[in-house]
Design an enzyme around this catalytic site. Structure first.
Site, short mmCIF file in Angstrom:
data_model
loop_
_atom_site.label_atom_id
_atom_site.label_comp_id
_atom_site.label_asym_id
_atom_site.label_seq_id
_atom_site.Cartn_x
_atom_site.Cartn_y
_atom_site.Cartn_z
CG HIS A 132 31.40 54.33 -8.06
ND1 HIS A 132 32.23 55.03 -7.21
CD2 HIS A 132 31.59 53.03 -7.73
CE1 HIS A 132 32.88 54.20 -6.42
NE2 HIS A 132 32.49 52.96 -6.71
CG HIS A 158 32.92 48.03 -7.75
ND1 HIS A 158 34.26 48.27 -7.55
CD2 HIS A 158 32.27 48.98 -7.05
CE1 HIS A 158 34.41 49.30 -6.74
NE2 HIS A 158 33.21 49.76 -6.43
CG LEU A 159 31.27 46.11 -14.90
CD1 LEU A 159 31.67 46.50 -16.33
CD2 LEU A 159 29.88 45.48 -14.90
NE ARG A 160 33.39 42.86 -7.19
CZ ARG A 160 33.62 43.87 -6.37
NH1 ARG A 160 34.55 44.78 -6.66
NH2 ARG A 160 32.94 44.00 -5.26
CG ASN A 165 37.82 47.78 -6.66
OD1 ASN A 165 37.15 47.74 -7.69
ND2 ASN A 165 37.28 47.62 -5.46
CE LYS A 187 37.40 55.34 -6.21
NZ LYS A 187 36.32 54.39 -6.20
CG HIS A 245 36.75 54.83 -0.88
ND1 HIS A 245 35.76 53.89 -1.04
CD2 HIS A 245 36.88 55.01 0.46
CE1 HIS A 245 35.31 53.52 0.15
NE2 HIS A 245 35.97 54.17 1.08
CG LEU A 268 33.44 49.94 3.87
CD1 LEU A 268 34.82 49.33 3.83
CD2 LEU A 268 33.24 50.76 5.14
CG ASP A 310 30.06 51.68 -4.51
OD1 ASP A 310 30.93 51.06 -5.17
OD2 ASP A 310 30.13 51.83 -3.28
CG HIS A 323 31.70 41.41 -2.24
ND1 HIS A 323 33.07 41.29 -2.30
CD2 HIS A 323 31.45 42.74 -2.16
CE1 HIS A 323 33.63 42.50 -2.25
NE2 HIS A 323 32.66 43.40 -2.17
CB ALA A 347 32.58 46.62 2.38
N1 LIG Z 1 31.52 50.01 -1.85
C1 LIG Z 1 31.93 48.90 -1.28
O1 LIG Z 1 31.51 48.62 -0.15
N2 LIG Z 1 32.77 48.04 -1.89
C2 LIG Z 1 33.44 48.25 -3.14
C3 LIG Z 1 34.62 49.14 -3.03
C4 LIG Z 1 34.27 50.61 -2.87
O2 LIG Z 1 33.64 51.20 -3.74
O3 LIG Z 1 34.65 51.22 -1.87
C5 LIG Z 1 33.89 46.88 -3.68
O4 LIG Z 1 34.70 46.85 -4.61
O5 LIG Z 1 33.40 45.86 -3.20
ZN LIG Z 2 32.85 51.43 -5.42
ZN LIG Z 3 34.69 53.17 -2.60
#
Ligand SMILES: NC(=O)N[C@@H](CC(=O)O)C(=O)O
Ligand SMILES: [Zn+2]
Ligand SMILES: [Zn+2]
Length: 344
Positions: free
Chosen positions: A12, A14-16, A40, A98, A135, A218, A246, A250, A262
């Site tokens: 899990h 996030h690479l943006r 996302n 997802k 999620h 989150l 996760d 940011h 978050a």
């Molecule tokens: N975990 C987080 O707080 N943020 C994640 C989104 C997510 O995984 O819920 C994000 O994309 O910033």
């Molecule tokens: Zn996530």
């Molecule tokens: Zn999430």
């Protein structure tokens, strides 16, 4: 002391995109062979075609000499057609879909408003064995923020599994004893990822001496009893539980704000953080299964053949990292020291 384990995967992440992607990708690729890449983005990755293009951008951003395989996901919407699921399976590189309940978390506005609208896609996933990643928080503002995961189990997860008993589901970034117990008691097609920060911290971390935005994610950190239950699940050796950082970058300015985003950035030191959590629990021998075997087995993918080594040697975490041209990235534990160091 050193430990050597099979090269892990991050189930899990996030690479943006763009500049941010180029800044964070090497941190993950240094440690992990593969990662399940969250969809996302703005706009979200909802089609196989978009996932293919995103995958190419990830591979193009990989520094020369590093190897890393992005495992792509589609963002489920109220309108995802069954045909897109079939195409995802046929692509070979889309490994999951997802579910973001609309409004539950960062970039989830285009998410699902009601699972009833997704029956065709879910039935196709069930038929073809494509996992649904969830999620797991309700979005009802009347439900206390700290209770939203538990409420999700009762009001969404249970009906979902009743309607689609053969569906493979990963309950992502679980944060409560309730979710850990639910997953443990469910059938073999239900797994869960656990982050390093939810293993290391309880909700006090968000308020230690003042408000600490870099500990805000989150689902939000929960009370200590929940953290302990997550540690027990992670070190249990139960193959339903596996590593998912996760890591959610940011920009520092977007975190340190009146309404901060978050997400915790943990990719820089992910394996060091997990090693610390397992070491604290006296269960380093369980790290390899959790980090390197259980996820691959759940997804039906081969286990990695390479190795990594971690050493119990203190290191300092940088105060900030290069990220966007106008703003930096603050890693979790910035300016603090970590007991473990990734060697190679
Ligand atoms: N975990 C987080 O707080 N943020 C994640 C989104 C997510 O995984 O819920 C994000 O994309 O910033
Ligand atoms: Zn996530
Ligand atoms: Zn999430």
């Amino acid at each position: 002391m050193q430990i050597t384990i099979t090269r892990p995967d991050d189930w899990h992440l996030h690479l943006r995109d763009g500049e941010a992607l180029a800044a964070v990708l090497p941190h993950t690729a240094r440690q992990f062979a593969r990662a399940i890449v969250m969809p996302n983005l703005k706009p979200p990755v909802t089609t196989v075609e978009q996932a293919a293009a995103y995958r190419q951008r990830i591979l193009a951003a990989l520094p020369a000499g590093m190897s890393f395989e992005p495992l792509m996901t589609l963002y489920l919407t109220d309108n995802t057609p069954a045909g897109e699921i079939a195409a995802a399976v046929a692509s070979g590189f889309v490994k999951a879909v997802k579910l973001y309940p609309a409004g539950a978390t960062t970039n989830s506005d285009a998410g699902v408003t009601s699972l009833a609208k997704c029956s065709a896609a879910l039935a196709e996933m069930e038929k073809r064995g494509l996992p649904l990643l969830v999620h797991g928080e309700v979005t009802d503002p009347a439900i206390d923020l700290f209770d939203r995961e538990k409420a999700f189990i009762d009001t969404v997860m249970m009906p979902l599994l009743k309607d689609f008993p053969g569906l493979k589901v990963v309950f992502e970034h679980i944060t409560t004893a309730d979710a850990a117990a639910f997953v443990a008691e469910s059938g073999a097609s239900i797994g869960a990822t656990i982050t390093a920060h939810h293993l290391l911290y309880n909700r006090n971390a968000i308020f230690q001496g003042g408000v600490r935005p870099h500990w805000y994610c989150l689902p939000v950190l929960k009370r200590e009893t929940h953290r302990q239950a997550l540690v027990q699940a992670a070190i249990s050796g139960n193959p339903k539980f596996f590593l998912g950082t996760d890591s959610a970058p940011h920009a520092t300015g977007a975190k340190e704000a009146a309404c901060g985003c978050a997400g915790c950035y943990t990719a820089l030191h992910a394996m060091e953080l997990y090693a610390e959590a397992f070491d604290n629990a006296g269960a380093l021998d369980k790290l390899e299964g959790f980090a390197s075997f259980h996820g691959a087995d759940f997804y039906g993918l081969p286990r990695n053949s390479g190795k990594i080594t971690l050493e119990k040697k203190a290191q300092a975490v940088p105060a900030s990292l290069a990220y966007l041209s106008g703003d930096s990235l603050t890693p979790l534990r910035a300016g603090e020291s970590l007991p473990w160091t990734f060697v190679a």
